[in-house]
Write a protein that holds these residues in place. Structure first.
Motif, PDB file in Angstrom:
ATOM      1  N   VAL A  21       0.815  -1.212   0.000  1.00  9.99           N
ATOM      2  CA  VAL A  21       0.000   0.000   0.000  1.00  9.99           C
ATOM      3  C   VAL A  21       0.854   1.270   0.000  1.00  9.99           C
ATOM      4  O   VAL A  21       0.552   2.228  -0.690  1.00  9.99           O
ATOM      5  CB  VAL A  21      -0.950   0.017   1.219  1.00  9.99           C
ATOM      6  CG1 VAL A  21      -1.767   1.298   1.263  1.00  9.99           C
ATOM      7  CG2 VAL A  21      -1.857  -1.204   1.188  1.00  9.99           C
ATOM      8  N   PHE A  22       1.936   1.267   0.765  1.00  9.36           N
ATOM      9  CA  PHE A  22       2.765   2.461   0.934  1.00  9.36           C
ATOM     10  C   PHE A  22       4.130   2.299   0.278  1.00  9.36           C
ATOM     11  O   PHE A  22       4.675   1.208   0.199  1.00  9.36           O
ATOM     12  CB  PHE A  22       2.988   2.751   2.428  1.00  9.36           C
ATOM     13  CG  PHE A  22       1.737   3.046   3.169  1.00  9.36           C
ATOM     14  CD1 PHE A  22       1.202   4.318   3.191  1.00  9.36           C
ATOM     15  CD2 PHE A  22       1.064   2.048   3.855  1.00  9.36           C
ATOM     16  CE1 PHE A  22       0.029   4.592   3.885  1.00  9.36           C
ATOM     17  CE2 PHE A  22      -0.097   2.305   4.555  1.00  9.36           C
ATOM     18  CZ  PHE A  22      -0.617   3.583   4.565  1.00  9.36           C
ATOM     19  N   THR A  23       4.682   3.426  -0.128  1.00 14.94           N
ATOM     20  CA  THR A  23       6.033   3.476  -0.640  1.00 14.94           C
ATOM     21  C   THR A  23       6.668   4.760  -0.127  1.00 14.94           C
ATOM     22  O   THR A  23       6.015   5.554   0.554  1.00 14.94           O
ATOM     23  CB  THR A  23       6.058   3.434  -2.183  1.00 14.94           C
ATOM     24  OG1 THR A  23       7.395   3.271  -2.632  1.00 14.94           O
ATOM     25  CG2 THR A  23       5.440   4.684  -2.792  1.00 14.94           C
ATOM     26  N   GLN A  24       7.927   4.955  -0.433  1.00 19.63           N
ATOM     27  CA  GLN A  24       8.596   6.203  -0.095  1.00 19.63           C
ATOM     28  C   GLN A  24       9.070   6.840  -1.386  1.00 19.63           C
ATOM     29  O   GLN A  24       9.592   6.153  -2.268  1.00 19.63           O
ATOM     30  CB  GLN A  24       9.754   5.959   0.860  1.00 19.63           C
ATOM     31  CG  GLN A  24       9.257   5.598   2.258  1.00 19.63           C
ATOM     32  CD  GLN A  24      10.379   5.404   3.231  1.00 19.63           C
ATOM     33  OE1 GLN A  24      11.028   4.376   3.205  1.00 19.63           O
ATOM     34  NE2 GLN A  24      10.597   6.383   4.085  1.00 19.63           N
ATOM     35  N   ASP A  25       8.876   8.164  -1.483  1.00 20.78           N
ATOM     36  CA  ASP A  25       9.270   8.868  -2.702  1.00 20.78           C
ATOM     37  C   ASP A  25      10.782   9.087  -2.719  1.00 20.78           C
ATOM     38  O   ASP A  25      11.495   8.640  -1.814  1.00 20.78           O
ATOM     39  CB  ASP A  25       8.480  10.169  -2.851  1.00 20.78           C
ATOM     40  CG  ASP A  25       8.757  11.188  -1.756  1.00 20.78           C
ATOM     41  OD1 ASP A  25       9.784  11.096  -1.049  1.00 20.78           O
ATOM     42  OD2 ASP A  25       7.929  12.104  -1.599  1.00 20.78           O
ATOM     43  N   ASP A  26      11.259   9.779  -3.715  1.00 23.99           N
ATOM     44  CA  ASP A  26      12.703   9.993  -3.874  1.00 23.99           C
ATOM     45  C   ASP A  26      13.317  10.773  -2.716  1.00 23.99           C
ATOM     46  O   ASP A  26      14.519  10.675  -2.468  1.00 23.99           O
ATOM     47  CB  ASP A  26      12.990  10.724  -5.189  1.00 23.99           C
ATOM     48  CG  ASP A  26      12.704   9.860  -6.399  1.00 23.99           C
ATOM     49  OD1 ASP A  26      12.676   8.616  -6.259  1.00 23.99           O
ATOM     50  OD2 ASP A  26      12.503  10.430  -7.492  1.00 23.99           O
ATOM     51  N   ASP A  27      12.501  11.537  -2.008  1.00 27.69           N
ATOM     52  CA  ASP A  27      12.980  12.298  -0.855  1.00 27.69           C
ATOM     53  C   ASP A  27      12.837  11.525   0.451  1.00 27.69           C
ATOM     54  O   ASP A  27      13.193  12.023   1.510  1.00 27.69           O
ATOM     55  CB  ASP A  27      12.221  13.622  -0.751  1.00 27.69           C
ATOM     56  CG  ASP A  27      12.517  14.537  -1.931  1.00 27.69           C
ATOM     57  OD1 ASP A  27      13.676  14.568  -2.386  1.00 27.69           O
ATOM     58  OD2 ASP A  27      11.582  15.209  -2.406  1.00 27.69           O
ATOM     59  N   GLY A  28      12.272  10.307   0.383  1.00 26.88           N
ATOM     60  CA  GLY A  28      12.133   9.469   1.561  1.00 26.88           C
ATOM     61  C   GLY A  28      10.817   9.608   2.297  1.00 26.88           C
ATOM     62  O   GLY A  28      10.625   8.999   3.344  1.00 26.88           O
ATOM     63  N   TYR A  29       9.890  10.412   1.761  1.00 26.90           N
ATOM     64  CA  TYR A  29       8.608  10.598   2.417  1.00 26.90           C
ATOM     65  C   TYR A  29       7.594   9.563   1.924  1.00 26.90           C
ATOM     66  O   TYR A  29       7.646   9.123   0.783  1.00 26.90           O
ATOM     67  CB  TYR A  29       8.086  12.014   2.185  1.00 26.90           C
ATOM     68  CG  TYR A  29       8.975  13.040   2.836  1.00 26.90           C
ATOM     69  CD1 TYR A  29       8.961  13.207   4.215  1.00 26.90           C
ATOM     70  CD2 TYR A  29       9.854  13.800   2.086  1.00 26.90           C
ATOM     71  CE1 TYR A  29       9.801  14.124   4.826  1.00 26.90           C
ATOM     72  CE2 TYR A  29      10.694  14.716   2.688  1.00 26.90           C
ATOM     73  CZ  TYR A  29      10.666  14.875   4.058  1.00 26.90           C
ATOM     74  OH  TYR A  29      11.501  15.771   4.659  1.00 26.90           O
ATOM     75  N   SER A  30       6.682   9.215   2.792  1.00 24.78           N
ATOM     76  CA  SER A  30       5.699   8.181   2.477  1.00 24.78           C
ATOM     77  C   SER A  30       4.623   8.683   1.536  1.00 24.78           C
ATOM     78  O   SER A  30       4.229   9.845   1.574  1.00 24.78           O
ATOM     79  CB  SER A  30       5.046   7.682   3.758  1.00 24.78           C
ATOM     80  OG  SER A  30       6.027   7.070   4.566  1.00 24.78           O
ATOM     81  N   SER A  31       4.156   7.761   0.712  1.00 23.16           N
ATOM     82  CA  SER A  31       3.026   8.040  -0.161  1.00 23.16           C
ATOM     83  C   SER A  31       2.319   6.727  -0.451  1.00 23.16           C
ATOM     84  O   SER A  31       2.859   5.647  -0.225  1.00 23.16           O
ATOM     85  CB  SER A  31       3.471   8.724  -1.457  1.00 23.16           C
ATOM     86  OG  SER A  31       4.352   7.900  -2.178  1.00 23.16           O
ATOM     87  N   LEU A  32       1.092   6.857  -0.934  1.00 21.22           N
ATOM     88  CA  LEU A  32       0.317   5.678  -1.296  1.00 21.22           C
ATOM     89  C   LEU A  32       0.712   5.225  -2.691  1.00 21.22           C
ATOM     90  O   LEU A  32       0.966   6.052  -3.573  1.00 21.22           O
ATOM     91  CB  LEU A  32      -1.173   6.008  -1.281  1.00 21.22           C
ATOM     92  CG  LEU A  32      -1.754   6.384   0.075  1.00 21.22           C
ATOM     93  CD1 LEU A  32      -3.154   6.936  -0.095  1.00 21.22           C
ATOM     94  CD2 LEU A  32      -1.754   5.191   0.996  1.00 21.22           C
TER      95      LEU A  32
END
Length: 62
Positions: A21-32
Motif C-alpha cells: 500500500v505504501f512506498t517512499q518517494d525519492d525524498d524518503g517521504y511516504s506516499s500511497l
C-alpha cells in the motif's frame, strides 16, 4: 486514507508494515502506491497507521 505530507518525517514504518500500500518517494517521504487510496483491502493498513511515529496517516472508516 491519506498521508499528511506536511507531518510525514520519512520514518518508513508504514512502508515496512504494509508494502503493498505504501512506498517512499525519492525524498524518503511516504506516499500511497497508485490505486491504493482505499488501502486495497490490505489488513496491515491500520497497523501501518499506528506505526507512524507522527500520526501522518489517516484511515477512513468504510
Amino acid at each position: 486514507m491519506a498521508v499528511d505530507h506536511d507531518r510525514c518525517v520519512g520514518a518508513g514504518q508504514c512502508a515496512l508494515a504494509a508494502p503493498a500500500v505504501f512506498t517512499q518517494d525519492d525524498d524518503g517521504y511516504s506516499s500511497l502506491l497508485p490505486g491504493m487510496e482505499d488501502g486495497g483491502g490490505d489488513p496491515m493498513v491500520r497497523d501501518a497507521a499506528r506505526a507512524c511515529p507522527v500520526g501522518a496517516i489517516t484511515v477512513s472508516e468504510g
